[in-house]
Design a protein around this motif. Structure first.
Motif, mmCIF file in Angstrom:
data_model
loop_
_atom_site.group_PDB
_atom_site.id
_atom_site.type_symbol
_atom_site.label_atom_id
_atom_site.label_comp_id
_atom_site.label_asym_id
_atom_site.label_seq_id
_atom_site.Cartn_x
_atom_site.Cartn_y
_atom_site.Cartn_z
ATOM 1 N N HIS A 275 2.421 -29.562 -6.832
ATOM 2 C CA HIS A 275 2.651 -28.147 -6.578
ATOM 3 C C HIS A 275 1.984 -27.331 -7.691
ATOM 4 N N TRP A 276 1.289 -26.249 -7.283
ATOM 5 C CA TRP A 276 0.516 -25.447 -8.228
ATOM 6 C C TRP A 276 0.870 -23.981 -8.056
ATOM 7 N N LEU A 277 1.170 -23.295 -9.158
ATOM 8 C CA LEU A 277 1.454 -21.861 -9.140
ATOM 9 C C LEU A 277 0.614 -21.181 -10.209
ATOM 10 N N LEU A 278 -0.084 -20.123 -9.800
ATOM 11 C CA LEU A 278 -0.885 -19.331 -10.737
ATOM 12 C C LEU A 278 -0.390 -17.894 -10.666
ATOM 13 N N THR A 279 -0.105 -17.257 -11.818
ATOM 14 C CA THR A 279 0.392 -15.885 -11.827
ATOM 15 C C THR A 279 -0.657 -14.948 -12.417
ATOM 16 N N SER A 280 -0.602 -13.704 -11.958
ATOM 17 C CA SER A 280 -1.573 -12.709 -12.428
ATOM 18 C C SER A 280 -1.069 -11.322 -12.089
ATOM 19 N N ARG A 281 -1.518 -10.329 -12.840
ATOM 20 C CA ARG A 281 -1.307 -8.944 -12.424
ATOM 21 C C ARG A 281 -2.238 -8.632 -11.255
ATOM 22 N N PRO A 282 -1.897 -7.631 -10.452
ATOM 23 C CA PRO A 282 -2.605 -7.439 -9.177
ATOM 24 C C PRO A 282 -4.106 -7.234 -9.295
ATOM 25 N N THR A 283 -4.570 -6.543 -10.329
ATOM 26 C CA THR A 283 -5.977 -6.159 -10.357
ATOM 27 C C THR A 283 -6.857 -7.088 -11.182
ATOM 28 N N ALA A 284 -6.334 -8.212 -11.654
ATOM 29 C CA ALA A 284 -7.125 -9.095 -12.515
ATOM 30 C C ALA A 284 -8.303 -9.700 -11.761
ATOM 31 N N LEU B 292 -10.265 6.484 -7.345
ATOM 32 C CA LEU B 292 -10.748 5.802 -8.546
ATOM 33 C C LEU B 292 -11.859 6.589 -9.229
ATOM 34 N N GLU B 293 -12.701 7.223 -8.455
ATOM 35 C CA GLU B 293 -13.818 7.980 -9.030
ATOM 36 C C GLU B 293 -13.314 9.163 -9.846
ATOM 37 N N THR B 294 -12.287 9.865 -9.322
ATOM 38 C CA THR B 294 -11.700 10.987 -10.066
ATOM 39 C C THR B 294 -11.088 10.500 -11.372
ATOM 40 N N ALA B 295 -10.385 9.391 -11.304
ATOM 41 C CA ALA B 295 -9.747 8.855 -12.508
ATOM 42 C C ALA B 295 -10.787 8.468 -13.549
ATOM 43 N N GLU B 296 -11.887 7.856 -13.121
ATOM 44 C CA GLU B 296 -12.941 7.481 -14.071
ATOM 45 C C GLU B 296 -13.559 8.721 -14.706
ATOM 46 N N GLY B 297 -13.678 9.803 -13.932
ATOM 47 C CA GLY B 297 -14.209 11.043 -14.498
ATOM 48 C C GLY B 297 -13.307 11.607 -15.577
ATOM 49 N N ILE B 298 -11.996 11.573 -15.360
ATOM 50 C CA ILE B 298 -11.046 12.064 -16.367
ATOM 51 C C ILE B 298 -11.122 11.207 -17.622
ATOM 52 N N THR C 26 0.839 -1.186 0.000
ATOM 53 C CA THR C 26 0.000 0.000 0.000
ATOM 54 C C THR C 26 0.867 1.226 0.000
ATOM 55 N N GLY C 27 0.310 2.309 -0.377
ATOM 56 C CA GLY C 27 1.087 3.528 -0.468
ATOM 57 C C GLY C 27 1.882 3.563 -1.737
ATOM 58 N N VAL C 28 2.544 4.660 -1.969
ATOM 59 C CA VAL C 28 3.275 4.853 -3.210
ATOM 60 C C VAL C 28 4.732 5.067 -2.885
ATOM 61 N N PRO D 105 -2.805 0.712 -5.919
ATOM 62 C CA PRO D 105 -2.041 0.342 -4.718
ATOM 63 C C PRO D 105 -2.905 0.085 -3.501
ATOM 64 N N GLY D 106 -4.127 0.609 -3.503
ATOM 65 C CA GLY D 106 -5.042 0.407 -2.391
ATOM 66 C C GLY D 106 -6.468 0.432 -2.897
ATOM 67 N N GLU D 107 -7.407 0.130 -2.029
ATOM 68 C CA GLU D 107 -8.797 0.097 -2.429
ATOM 69 C C GLU D 107 -9.266 1.485 -2.847
ATOM 70 N N GLY D 108 -9.753 1.607 -4.094
ATOM 71 C CA GLY D 108 -10.281 2.872 -4.580
ATOM 72 C C GLY D 108 -9.242 3.912 -4.913
ATOM 73 N N VAL D 109 -7.984 3.503 -5.135
ATOM 74 C CA VAL D 109 -6.886 4.443 -5.400
ATOM 75 C C VAL D 109 -6.140 4.003 -6.650
ATOM 76 N N VAL D 110 -5.704 4.985 -7.460
ATOM 77 C CA VAL D 110 -4.958 4.725 -8.699
ATOM 78 C C VAL D 110 -3.670 5.533 -8.669
ATOM 79 N N ASP D 111 -2.584 4.947 -9.157
ATOM 80 C CA ASP D 111 -1.349 5.704 -9.330
ATOM 81 C C ASP D 111 -0.547 5.113 -10.483
#
Length: 1020
Positions: free
Chosen positions: A377-386, A523-529, A239-241, A563-569
């Motif tokens: 053994h099982w490994l699954l990879t993903s980007r954080p927001t998938a 996130l709301e500000t980013a969606e507005g832009i 969390t955090g930047v 990086p956190g809930e409802g935040v974009v960077d």
């Protein structure tokens, strides 16, 4: 178990006694029978005289099965089929009583055909595995072979008539024994296939490929085993930047437990690994596959989801290799057997690379496999927001996140990359650029971007693209379009914006962050832009709403993250500045940029704006910076020049002229003032080529001061000066050790310095430990409590030490152990109150001794007969100097501190006629008399006189004329000139006068110059 060893498990010598029980023993006269006997009359479980019943036959079959199962080695079939196998074998044996043939016919028929008759007569196996069926067939044949042998031995008629056949049967038994040990079975075929598959898997995945860049003269693939970098993963949510360069991460990620990413499966057999674009997820999958294949620990299956979903149906284990275009054909059922035995390593890569609609069925497919084949053994990879954080938590999956690379990781990656690319000549130059250029360092936080930088740097023969704009453009093109396209990926969730459309959206988000002074937005500000931008970039394109577009950018662009809930960077702050500057220039906001030039957070934005601007706009912006007239903005203008491909020559010349007065610094004062301008100075510091010794020293001072804020960049500058011959430059480099990482600075800088005239100071345990990493030092100073034994232990080669300076050391103790420094010629003890045993140093070639401690024990000082320089700070016992000082020593220089001669005066001084330099201090309680001055006058070689204390104590009429003194120094607080008139008249031969004054003192030395008109007066 390998069934090829069945013959060893059912050896004839052990089987025959068991099978004999199936037949009645020979009665009297049986050998006279001249006719064959029906089998039904021979078996022991039929007729009125039976000795066995069906239950006994079942027990006998169970014994045969037990012998095979319990023999050493692997079992021939799964344990849960043992009862069924025993029952089927018993029924086949019972079928002997139903065969319509006699013993002679049976012998002639042969063991294989007899076994087939029993197989047909008994019940067919129901639901048994292939391995169990193989076992039954071979066990039946083996039994029949031994039964026929029994027949040939039972009847004399048969033995007589079939003697030759009996011999053939015996040979046949031996041959079948050997054949069975060689005959391939499913497990043998599996082992043979795996011996081919493992090297294939290791070779296929043992490479790193960078997609999305054009390299004409460089390879686009490198050996993974050479270039692989062990990254770290954390179980905590980041969390955090973090805007700090690599290795300076903040926020929760630093508090979470870290572990090497390749050990993710060592303590947990189910792991979901998340990571941003280019963080090394796929590379880790490849590394796990390569190491498993080479070490033969597990059988790896690498399953990229973007490839699997193309066929519509996700594959069952039997289709794993076909789905990824493996050219090897495994034995039927091989993959299932591997997974059933728990030997598999299933690596499912790229959950984020498939549409959202396919992710739920992917989870169902994966869980079905896990439940059907536990123990793998099982490994699954993903980007954080998938998918959401707990997407697989209830199924026992451990969530891990790859962390950004640390500074040490970046250096290691660069080294290994250049080794893999066989281009070591470009490595050091690139590392220096990464350390001194902050925006470049911020970019190099993951393997993808580091690889891109390395590749472009090598492609351009050791030069990054001019102004780095080309580097950013290449990186953006790779991330936003080419990388996914060249890996064969299509649109995700139906949203497919072109590169320019994505750039437009991203730069508006970036500029909003720059203007707000923040590095993240909700996130709301980013969606507005995004919503306001969509009608401009994709009118009527049906690309979805703002929420879908932003979600796709978060998932696929590699530039945005949540990086956190409802935040974009932005993942990289440098891209935020670059894209924000691009939008500012397009919108003509140059005044806004110039208005924020005083804010250090806008430095990179302004530099990138110069890169994007047209020539006239560049000139206007640079003039605005120069108009402020501050050193920092002048230097910022200078830093902008590398981004200005086309610029008014007059503006360029003005910037260079104004900055030339600041860089390089020519004095220590200028160096300190330059360091105040901030970290951007580091990349502007020149040299050492083309610099004078004074300028080189100034640059070293500046970099040293900035090392407290940016040690990596400052180290890169200082490293360039490590071979400089000037003593002041080398002293500066040696003296700034404490500002940097102890080990790295020792290896990168100190070990390379020329030792002549240079001392090294060790103030900490880490610095003392680092001595073993360097070539021997001849002059060492140790600060702090340290016993003599510990001191010797930390010096790799005590015999190489010639000067030893010990300060603030109350634990030194007896000096006898210092004799290990057998080449020691200079020893300085400063505030070492418990030091005793000076006489033990008499065997050393000691010519220079300083003892500065009011309570020091001077016992034994008189035995040091080789001294030529002696400095004492405490009061001397006795009535004359010869009571304490070494009478036989050929002293050339003698320093006696304040109060040292309180009881002795200077009486006995003429005992050292070799003295050339004399320094002493007198307090107001003590006056030098005529006797003391006569001792001074009796020194024929004396040329340098240094005085401090109250002038009335020494500058009076009792002082004789000293014509031989050429140099006079006033130590500590300088006396008033008017108090020195008598002294001036007694020193007619003076050539220099040194006056101790504070560095920043404004006091004029003119009165001293008037008092000593024939001498040069200077500050000391």
């Amino acid at each position: 178990m390998d069934p090829t060893v069945l013959g060893g498990k059912l050896a004839s010598a052990l089987v025959t006694p068991l099978l004999k029980k199936l037949f009645r023993p020979d009665g009297p006269g049986a050998g006279l029978v001249d006719k064959p006997v029906r089998l039904s009359a021979l078996v022991s479980f039929r007729g009125e005289k039976r000795t066995l019943d069906e239950r006994d036959v079942h027990k006998l079959a169970a014994q045969l099965v037990a012998q095979a199962v319990e023999s050493p080695g692997e079992p021939p079939f799964p344990a849960d089929e043992r009862i069924a196998v025993t029952d089927t074998l018993a029924r086949r044996l019972l079928a002997l009583g139903d065969l319509d043939m006699d013993d002679v016919q049976a012998v002639r028929l042969g063991h294989r055909e007899l076994a087939m008759r029993l197989h047909r007569a008994g019940p067919a196996p129901d639901g048994l595995s292939a391995d169990a069926c193989h076992f039954l067939d071979y066990a039946t044949e083996w039994a029949c072979l031994n039964i026929l042998e029994f027949f040939t031995r039972r009847s004399t008629f048969v033995a007589r008539s079939l003697v030759e056949q009996t011999r053939g049967q015996a040979e046949l038994i031996a041959k079948v024994d050997e054949l069975l040990t060689r005959a391939p079975r499913p497990y043998a075929r599996d082992a043979a296939f795996e011996r081919r598959y493992r090297p294939y898997a290791a070779e296929r995945h043992n490479h790193i490929t960078i997609y999305g860049i054009d390299l004409r003269d460089s390879p686009d693939r490198w050996p993974l085993e050479v270039a692989y970098l062990s990254l770290e993963a954390t179980s905590g949510e980041q969390t955090g930047v973090s805007d700090a360069p690599p290795g300076e991460h903040t926020g929760a990620a630093t508090a979470a437990a870290r572990l090497p990413a390749e050990e993710a499966l060592s303590s947990h057999d189910r792991v979901m690994l998340r990571g941003d674009a280019g963080s090394g997820k796929t590379t880790l999958v490849q590394w796990l596959a390569v190491t498993a294949a080479r070490d033969a620990t597990r059988v790896p299956f690498v399953l990229p989801l973007r490839t699997l979903v193309r066929s519509g149906t996700l594959p069952a284990p039997a289709a794993f290799l076909t789905a990824v275009a493996c050219p090897l054909t495994p034995p039927e059922g091989w993959a299932e057997r591997v997974l059933a035995e728990g030997r598999g390593l299933v690596l499912v890569d790229g959950l984020d690379e498939i549409p959202a609609a396919d992710r739920h069925r992917t989870r169902d497919w994966l869980l079905a496999l896990i439940h059907a084949f536990p123990g793998n053994h099982w490994l699954l990879t993903s980007r954080p927001t998938a998918v959401r954080p707990d997407w697989l938590a209830t199924e026992g999956f451990r969530e891990l996140t790859l962390t950004p690379m640390r500074r040490a990781d970046v250096a290691t990656f660069v080294h290994r990359w250049h080794a893999a690319a066989q281009a070591p000549e470009y490595e050091t130059q690139l590392l220096d650029s990464l350390r001194t250029k902050r925006d470049l360092a911020r970019l190099a936080t993951n393997p993808l971007m580091c690889g891109l930088i390395c590749a472009l740097h090598r492609e351009r023969r050791g030069y990054l693209p001019t102004g780095r704009k080309e580097l950013y453009d290449a990186a953006l093109a790779m991330l936003l379009a080419r990388r996914d396209r060249e890996r064969g990926m299509g649109a995700v969730d139906g949203v497919e914006l072109g590169e320019e459309a994505q750039l437009e959206v991203l730069q508006r988000l970036a500029y909003a962050l720059v203007l707000s002074g923040n590095t993240e937005m909700d996130l709301e500000t980013a969606e507005g832009i995004v919503a306001r931008c969509l009608p401009v970039v994709a009118p009527g394109s049906g690309q979805g709403d703002a929420e879908a577009v932003l979600r796709t950018l978060l998932l696929r662009s590699g530039l945005l993250r949540r990086p956190g809930e409802g935040v974009v960077d932005f993942v990289h702050r440098t891209f935020q500045d670059y894209l924000g500057a691009r939008y500012a220039v397009e919108e003509g906001h140059l005044d806004v940029l110039a208005g924020h030039a005083g804010d250090s957070l806008w430095e990179d934005v302004i530099r990138m704006a110069v890169a994007h601007a047209r020539p006239r706009e560049r000139a206007a912006l640079l003039r605005r910076l120069l108009a402020e007239g501050t050193p920092r903005l002048t230097l910022l203008a200078l830093a902008c020049l590398e981004h200005a491909a086309a610029l008014d020559p007059g503006v360029r010349a003005e910037v260079e002229e104004r900055a030339g007065a600041l860089v390089p610094p020519r004095t220590t004062e200028e160096a300190k003032a330059l360091a105040e301008a901030g970290l951007l100075v580091l990349e502007l510091l020149p040299g050492p080529e083309g610099l004078t010794a004074e300028e080189a020293h100034g640059v070293a001072v500046t970099a040293s001061l900035l090392g407290a804020e940016e040690d990596e960049g400052a180290l890169a500058v200082l490293r360039r000066f490590r071979d400089h011959p000037d003593l002041d430059v080398r002293r500066q480099l040696a003296g700034t050790w404490s500002r940097f990482d102890t080990r790295e600075y020792a290896i990168e800088v100190l070990d390379h310095l020329e030792r002549d005239g240079l001392s090294l100071v060790c103030e900490s345990a880490e610095q003392r430990a680092a001595l073993s990493l360097m070539r021997p030092w001849h002059r060492l100073r140790f600060d702090g409590p340290l016993t003599a034994a510990a001191l010797i232990d930390c010096v790799p080669d005590p015999a190489a030490v010639r000067l030893l300076h010990l300060r603030n050391n109350p634990g030194l103790g007896h000096l006898g152990e210092l004799r290990a420094f057998r080449s020691l010629s200079s020893l300085r003890l400063q505030r070492c109150p418990d030091a005793v045993g000076l006489s033990s140093l008499a065997d050393l070639p000691l010519t220079d001794l300083s003892v500065f401690d009011r309570g020091a024990d001077l016992t034994g000082l008189g035995s040091l007969a080789l001294l030529t320089r002696l400095s004492i700070a405490q009061s001397l016992p006795g009535d004359v100097l010869t009571d304490v000082l070494p009478v036989e020593a050929p002293l050339l220089s003698l320093f006696l501190g304040m109060g040292s001669i309180r009881s002795t005066g200077l009486r006995g001084l003429t005992r050292w006629p070799t003295l050339q330099s004399l320094a002493f201090g007198v307090s107001g309680e003590q006056y030098l008399g005529a006797e003391d001055w006569s001792e001074v006058a009796g020194l024929p070689a004396l040329t340098t006189l240094s005085l401090y204390g109250q002038p009335e104590a020494y500058a009076h009429d009792a002082m004789p004329e000293l014509p031989g003194v050429r140099d006079l120094q006033f130590l500590a607080t300088p006396p008033p000139p008017q108090a020195l008139r008598v002294l001036a008249s007694r020193l007619p031969g003076l050539r220099t006068v040194g006056v101790a004054t504070p560095v920043d003192s404004a006091e004029s030395l003119d009165p001293y110059a008037e008092l000593f008109p024939a001498a040069e007066v200077f500050r000391i």
